[in-house]
Design an enzyme around this catalytic site. Structure first.
Site, PDB file in Angstrom:
ATOM      1  N   LYS A 111      10.870 -23.518 -26.786  1.00  0.00           N
ATOM      2  CA  LYS A 111      10.639 -22.476 -25.774  1.00  0.00           C
ATOM      3  C   LYS A 111       9.151 -22.282 -25.615  1.00  0.00           C
ATOM      4  CE  LYS A 111      11.902 -19.254 -22.965  1.00  0.00           C
ATOM      5  NZ  LYS A 111      11.022 -19.946 -21.975  1.00  0.00           N
ATOM      6  N   GLN A 132       2.899 -21.298 -30.337  1.00  0.00           N
ATOM      7  CA  GLN A 132       4.184 -20.806 -29.847  1.00  0.00           C
ATOM      8  C   GLN A 132       5.251 -20.793 -30.947  1.00  0.00           C
ATOM      9  OE1 GLN A 132       3.965 -20.602 -26.068  1.00  0.00           O
ATOM     10  NE2 GLN A 132       5.491 -19.015 -26.401  1.00  0.00           N
ATOM     11  N   LYS A 147       5.569 -26.390 -25.386  1.00  0.00           N
ATOM     12  CA  LYS A 147       4.639 -26.074 -24.295  1.00  0.00           C
ATOM     13  C   LYS A 147       4.531 -27.293 -23.395  1.00  0.00           C
ATOM     14  CE  LYS A 147       2.077 -22.525 -23.137  1.00  0.00           C
ATOM     15  NZ  LYS A 147       2.242 -21.110 -23.532  1.00  0.00           N
ATOM     16  N   ASP A 187       3.079 -20.069 -17.275  1.00  0.00           N
ATOM     17  CA  ASP A 187       1.851 -19.833 -18.028  1.00  0.00           C
ATOM     18  C   ASP A 187       0.745 -19.810 -16.965  1.00  0.00           C
ATOM     19  OD1 ASP A 187       0.922 -19.839 -21.077  1.00  0.00           O
ATOM     20  OD2 ASP A 187      -0.570 -21.014 -20.014  1.00  0.00           O
ATOM     21  N   SER A 407      11.493 -13.556 -22.257  1.00  0.00           N
ATOM     22  CA  SER A 407      12.163 -14.785 -21.826  1.00  0.00           C
ATOM     23  C   SER A 407      13.447 -15.000 -22.620  1.00  0.00           C
ATOM     24  CB  SER A 407      11.240 -15.990 -22.034  1.00  0.00           C
ATOM     25  OG  SER A 407      10.308 -16.092 -20.992  1.00  0.00           O
TER      26      SER A 407
END
Ligand code: GLU
Length: 475
Positions: A111, A132, A147, A187, A407
Site C-alpha cells: 500500500k 511506507q 510506492k 502522492d 486509505s
C-alpha cells in the site's frame, strides 16, 4: 481496534551462534546496504535513519537477528520498472519511466501512493516505499508498504494528455496490482483527476469494479475525509505532542510549507483549532500573511491550486497589503520561510526541504513543535538538530500517517460496499493519530529517550512488521 502492541520485554533468548553482537547488527547491515545501493542517496538516507534507531531493539529481540529481519526488510520484495509511451496533443510520441516498488507485504497488501514528478527515480521510490512499511504498520491497519510513480510531469499538460499518460501507465501496472495484492493511491502530482483516469483504465482491463486504488473521487468508491486526512492528521499529531506538556495549538503561530492537498488541510485544521497559520508555498515562492491566513484566503488557495492549477503568488495578487509574496532563490543555502517567528512548523511540501541551517533558523525563531506532513522533509542534519534540541518533533512516518490510514478505511468501506459519514471517518482518524502518538511515545520511553519520536516511531513500526516476518518464516 487500532491498537498496536509492542510485545513485553522477556529474558534474552539464546539462539545458536550469533556471528554479530546484537548492538553491531544494525550497523553491519547498514554497511551492506550502503555498499549495495551506493548511488541511491535518498534511500540510504531513509534506511540509515531507521536502522540507527533500531540498535536497542536487538538486545531484547535476538530472534530478529537470527531470522535476518534487517537483511530482508531493506530489500524490496519486488521492483517493477516499465516504459510508458503516450501521445501528446500534437500526436507526438512521448516516453516516460514507470515504477512500482513492492517493498513489504508481511502485514497486508502493498500500500502506498503513486508520485508523478520529474525528479522520480528508483532511489526516491525506494526511500518512500521503505518509509511506507513502518508508517503503514503504525496505523494499526493491515497494510504492507509500497510506492510507485513516474518521471512524468503533469504541470502544463492538458487533461487529455494526463489521461492518455495515466491509461498507458495502468496498461502495464494493472497486471501487478489488485485489491488484495497492491493498492496504490495518490502522492505528489497524483490527485483525484489522475486516480480517476487510472481507475477507469484498470476497470476496463481487469473487467472488475474493485477498490484497487484509494483516494478515488466520492462518486465511485472514494471515502469522505480522504482528501483532508493527511493534513488534518499532521495537526492532530502536533496536538498530541503538545498535550503531553499540557499545552495546545490554540493561539500558536504556525509555519506551513507547500500548498497542495496536505498543506491546504493542515491550514484548515489549524484554523479550526484556533491556531494562526501564516505561510504556504509552492516551488516558485512562498507567501506570508502576517495577521494569519483566513478561511477566505484558504478557499482562494484551494481554488488556485485545485481548480485553476495556478501559482501561489496569485494569493498575494488578490490580497495585496495583507499577504506578501517572496520568490524562491534556488541558489540560497536556506529557505527564508523557516525564519519567520513562530512556535510550530508543518513542512508539507517535499523531501529535504529543511536543511541544517533551516533547522537552526527554526529553533532561533522560537519553534518548539515540528510535525512533518510531507515524507522526509527534514534532512538528516535537520533531524539531528531537532532531536538534540529536544523539541517536539513528529517525523513524517508518524505525523503524516493519517493519509494512508484513511486509505485503509477506504479499502474497508469498498470491501463491504458501504460508505461512512465524514464525522465517523474523522473520529477514527483522530483516534488513529492518538494511538500512533501513544505507541511511538511508549516505544521511545522503553527503548530510547522519552519524547524522541524518531526512535519511537521507527521502533514501534518495525517491531510489528518484524514479528510478522518471524512468524511467516524466511520468505
Ligand atoms: N502518498 C501517501 C503517503 O505518503 C498516501 C498513500 C496511500 O494512501 O496509500 O502516505
Amino acid at each position: 481496534m487500532l491498537a498496536l502492541t509492542i510485545p513485553p520485554t522477556g529474558p534474552p533468548v539464546a539462539f545458536g551462534d550469533m556471528s554479530q553482537m546484537a548492538h553491531g547488527y544494525a550497523h553491519d547491515v547498514l554497511d551492506q546496504v550502503k555498499a549495495r545501493n551506493a548511488h541511491e542517496t535518498e534511500f540510504l538516507q531513509a534506511a540509515e535513519e531507521v536502522l540507527e534507531s533500531l540498535s536497542p531493539v536487538f538486545d531484547q529481540h535476538p530472534e530478529f537477528q537470527k531470522h535476518a529481519i534487517l537483511e530482508r526488510i531493506v530489500e524490496p520484495e519486488r521492483v517493477i520498472q516499465f516504459r510508458v509511451p503516450w501521445l501528446d496533443d500534437q500526436n507526438r510520441p512521448q516516453v516516460n519511466r514507470g515504477f512500482r516498488v513492492q517493498f513489504n507485504s508481511a502485514i497486508g497488501p502493498y500500500k502506498g501512493g503513486i508520485r508523478f514528478h520529474p525528479t522520480v527515480n528508483l532511489s526516491i521510490l525506494k526511500f518512500l516505499g521503505f518509509e511506507q512499511i513502518f508508517k503503514n504498520a503504525l496505523t494499526g491497519q493491515m497494510i504492507g508498504g509500497g510506492k510507485g510513480g513516474s518521471d512524468f510531469d503533469p504541470k502544463g499538460k492538458s487533461d487529455f494528455e494526463v489521461m492518455r499518460f495515466c491509461q498507458s501507465f495502468v496498461t502495464e501496472l494493472f497486471r501487478h496490482v489488485g485489491p488484495d495484492t497492491d493498492v496504490p493511491a495518490g502522492d505528489i502530482g497524483v490527485g483525484g483527476r489522475e486516480i480517476g483516469y487510472m481507475f477507469g483504465q484498470y476497470k476496463r482491463l481487469a473487467n472488475e469494479f474493485t477498490g484497487v486504488l484509494t483516494g478515488k473521487p466520492l462518486g465511485f468508491g472514494g471515502s469522505l475525509g480522504r482528501t483532508e486526512a493527511t493534513g488534518y492528521g499532521t495537526v492532530f499529531f502536533a496536538a498530541e505532542m503538545l498535550q503531553v506538556k499540557n499545552d495546545s495549538l490554540e493561539g500558536k503561530t504556525c509555519l506551513v510549507s507547500g500548498s497542495g492537498n496536505v498543506a491546504q488541510y493542515a491550514v484548515e485544521k489549524l484554523l479550526q483549532l484556533g491556531a494562526k497559520p501564516v505561510t504556504v508555498s509552492d516551488s516558485s515562492g512562498w507567501v506570508h500573511a502576517k495577521d494569519g491566513i483566513t478561511n477566505e484566503m484558504l478557499e482562494e488557495i484551494k481554488d488556485i491550486k485545485n481548480n485553476r492549477r495556478g501559482r501561489i503568488h496569485e494569493l498575494a495578487d488578490k490580497y495585496s497589503g495583507k499577504v506578501e509574496y517572496h520568490e524562491t532563490d534556488r541558489n540560497a543555502d536556506h529557505n527564508p520561510l523557516w525564519q519567520v517567528d513562530a512556535q510550530c512548523a508543518f513542512p508539507c511540501a517535499t523531501q529535504n526541504e529543511i536543511n541544517g541551517k533551516d533547522a537552526e533558523n527554526l529553533l532561533s525563531a522560537g519553534v518548539t513543535v515540528v510535525s512533518e506532513g510531507a515524507n522526509m522533509p527534514s534532512n538528516t542534519e535537520a533531524v539531528n538538530r531537532f532531536v538534540d534540541a529536544k523539541i517536539m518533533f513528529g517525523p513524517g512516518k508518524a505525523a503524516n500517517a493519517a493519509g494512508v490510514g484513511c486509505s485503509a478505511l477506504e479499502m474497508a468501506q469498498n470491501s463491504s460496499r458501504i460508505a461512512w459519514s465524514f464525522d465517523r471517518v474523522e473520529d477514527m482518524l483522530k483516534d488513529m493519530m492518538a494511538t500512533i502518538h501513544k505507541n511511538a511515545y511508549e516505544a521511545s520511553e522503553r527503548y530510547s529517550t522519552a519524547g524522541n519520536y524518531v526512535d519511537g516511531a521507527n521502533i514501534a513500526g518495525f517491531v510489528k512488521v518484524a514479528n510478522a516476518m518471524v512468524a511467516q518464516g524466511v520468505v
